[in-house]
Design an enzyme around this catalytic site. Structure first.
Site, short mmCIF file in Angstrom:
data_model
loop_
_atom_site.label_atom_id
_atom_site.label_comp_id
_atom_site.label_asym_id
_atom_site.label_seq_id
_atom_site.Cartn_x
_atom_site.Cartn_y
_atom_site.Cartn_z
N ASP A 230 0.85 -1.19 0.00
CA ASP A 230 0.00 0.00 0.00
C ASP A 230 0.89 1.24 0.00
OD1 ASP A 230 -1.90 2.02 0.55
OD2 ASP A 230 -3.15 0.60 1.64
N SER B 4 -7.06 4.27 -1.58
CA SER B 4 -6.88 2.82 -1.49
C SER B 4 -8.18 2.04 -1.70
CB SER B 4 -6.28 2.45 -0.13
OG SER B 4 -4.97 2.97 0.00
N ASP C 242 -0.98 -0.01 -4.81
CA ASP C 242 -2.24 0.61 -5.21
C ASP C 242 -2.03 2.03 -5.71
OD1 ASP C 242 -1.47 1.32 -2.66
OD2 ASP C 242 -3.48 1.27 -1.81
#
Length: 547
Positions: A50, A125, A395
């Site tokens: 992430d 996200s 992401d």
């Protein structure tokens, strides 16, 4: 200890052309020998860093090398050894929204993935999670819904749900799991199982009354009731239990108590609905899960997000590497294969990579990236590229950079060799915006060592913001295993879900050529020793009667 720039000089071998020519030839031979693995994948592991943009990966590579005592630049991440790569667009559009699954040439083919959402140039996200897990681009802050759903409007949920590849893998008979260093209700893992017009609806206590009246469910409820998930490991205990339920780890801290207003104990509901289910909340409990009868495992190790690796209590909280290993060992018992979503938020951690960057603490973020890479390496030891497609991506990225003409071996958290125009030193790592912005006595504060190398040091930022932001550049996708060659070129981010589904014969590609053969091969391994013994006994009985 980090090496000092004064002590590091290039090895003598690097000063000769032959050193570089030999290395390039070796790389060229590997590229020429590379051929597509066209068989179908039995297992899929998706590692999601992430916030792990290219600048984070590059800095993490150097940090990894320096942690090992080297200068850092020559280090190689485990994920960087994967033979196929692509770039995913976090911003941009495909005419007509078409997804094309193409077979690239046999040589290495760099590619990129675009990560924008349909309403944002720079994504969050939740929208990106819906893209790479569900295969469609959607609106920011929404989970598992098409672009027809409107953020915060409960009634736009119904009829606009889209299923994730995790959900489709479970329907196909595979075991499925989620590992994250954030709360398991966070946006990235949440997109694997939830349909919500707000990524913030962790529990019913976080939802507006109107949404509850209209029939929408919180993300924690959906975690337990939407998809039969075999392994769930991460944080997020407080969203699973009734209000004022003491936390098992922090019973004297009311801020860590359960938050649910509906009085439901979702952990108990999950346990009672699953045969062979086990719940744990600390490392000791996780380590004790060795029984082959455990088909379902839920481990929630913090009330909210798990701690950064640099802050982790190694005796009570498992690392992402340990959680990944436990998940794979349970999931791979299924002869039909498995799908595992492994999320480390870099500023958040795996999930936390993302959180580290948002707070402007680069050391926390980079250690999370290094740990994610260790999890990638461990997964490679536990599986085989002959039947397991492993994909590593991000992401989105962050406004994080490093530069300043630093010498070879300079600490990645160290200072640039020359001062800036304001006569002040500055760190190699900087942020474009965020909480690191500061003006004192009319100027930029002085920067010095060793303070700049502290794990909680906030690197300076150009623009003052309470929280550092995502950035919109493309992110890398790295892949190895069956059908890994499908990851090539510059692609839209939602292509990732389609390529993985195609590789494993999951909907909507379950009837593609080669899928029936793959299913027969998978089912042929399902007979247990007990079943074979029963069949043998039956055959003997038939022969006896016939005689």
């Amino acid at each position: 200890p980090t090496p000092s720039p004064a002590l590091i000089s290039p090895p003598d071998a690097e000063k000769t052309p032959g050193y570089w020519n030999k290395g390039a030839r070796r790389r060229l031979e590997l590229a020429l020998a590379l051929h597509p693995a066209a068989q179908r994948a039995k297992n899929i592991i998706l590692f999601l860093g992430d916030g792990m943009g290219l600048s984070t990966m590059s800095a993490a590579r150097i940090y990894k090398g320096q942690l090992a005592g080297g200068s850092g630049e020559e280090s190689v991440l485990a994920m960087e050894t994967f033979p196929h790569m692509a770039l995913a667009k976090v911003s941009g559009a495909v005419p007509g929204g078409t997804v094309l699954l193409t077979l690239p040439k046999t040589q290495l083919d760099p590619s990129c993935f675009q990560t924008y959402t349909i309403d944002r140039q720079v994504p969050d996200s939740a929208g990106t999670g819906t893209a790479y897990l569900c295969g469609v681009k959607a609106n920011a802050k929404t989970l598992g819904l098409s672009g027809a759903a409107v953020y915060g409007k409960c009634r736009t949920t119904f009829g606009n749900e889209v299923d994730s590849i995790l959900h489709r893998a479970r329907l196909a008979g595979k075991s499925v799991g989620i590992v994250t260093t954030t709360r398991v209700q966070h946006a990235s893992p949440g997109a694997a199982y939830a349909h919500a017009v707000s990524r913030s609806w962790y529990a019913d206590a976080n939802m507006p009354k109107e949404a509850l009246r209209d029939g929408c469910k919180d993300i924690a409820y959906q975690l337990v009731h939407n998809t039969d998930i075999n392994v769930i490991l991460g944080g997020g205990r407080m969203y699973m239990t009734p209000r004022r339920t003491p936390d098992p780890e922090y019973p004297e801290d009311p801020d860590q108590n359960g938050t649910r207003k509906d009085g439901r104990d979702l952990i108990e509901e999950w346990l009672s609905a699953k045969e062979g289910a086990r719940y744990v909340w600390d490392k000791k409990g996780l380590d004790e899960v060795e029984d082959d009868s455990v088909s379902h495992l839920m481990g929630l190790f913090e009330p909210k997000d798990m701690r950064y690796e640099l802050n982790r209590n190694t005796s009570t909280d498992p690392s992402i590497v340990e959680m990944t290993e436990k998940a794979i060992r349970i999931l791979q018992r299924n002869p039909n294969g498995f799908f595992l979503f492994d999320d480390d938020c870099i500023p958040c951690a795996g999930g936390r990579i993302d959180h580290g960057h948002h707070s402007g603490r680069a050391k926390q973020a980079l250690m999370e990236a290094v740990m994610l890479d260790q999890a990638v390496a461990r997964a490679g030891e536990l599986t085989s590229p002959s039947d397991t497609l492993t994909v590593v991506t991000a992401d989105h990225s962050h406004v994080f950079t490093f530069g300043g003409n630093t010498p070879r071996g300079n600490s990645i958290f160290g200072l640039a060799p020359k001062k800036a125009k304001d006569k002040q030193a500055y760190t190699s790592i900087l942020y474009g915006n965020g909480p690191g912005y500061s003006i004192r006595d009319g100027g930029r504060p002085a920067v010095s060592l060793p303070a700049a190398e502290d794990k909680d040091y906030r690197q300076q930022a150009a623009v003052p913001l309470e929280v550092e932001t995502h950035s919109g550049e493309d992110v890398v996708v790295l892949a190895q295993g069956p059908m890994a060659h499908l990851f090539h070129g510059v692609q839209e981010q939602h292509y990732i879900a389609h390529a993985m589904a195609y590789a494993a014969c999951l909907e909507p590609y379950a009837t593609e050529p080669g899928c029936r053969t793959a299913r027969r091969a998978s089912h042929s391994t399902q007979c247990s020793p007990q079943t074979l013994l029963m069949l043998l006994a039956l055959c003997m009985a038939v022969l006896t009667v016939g005689g």
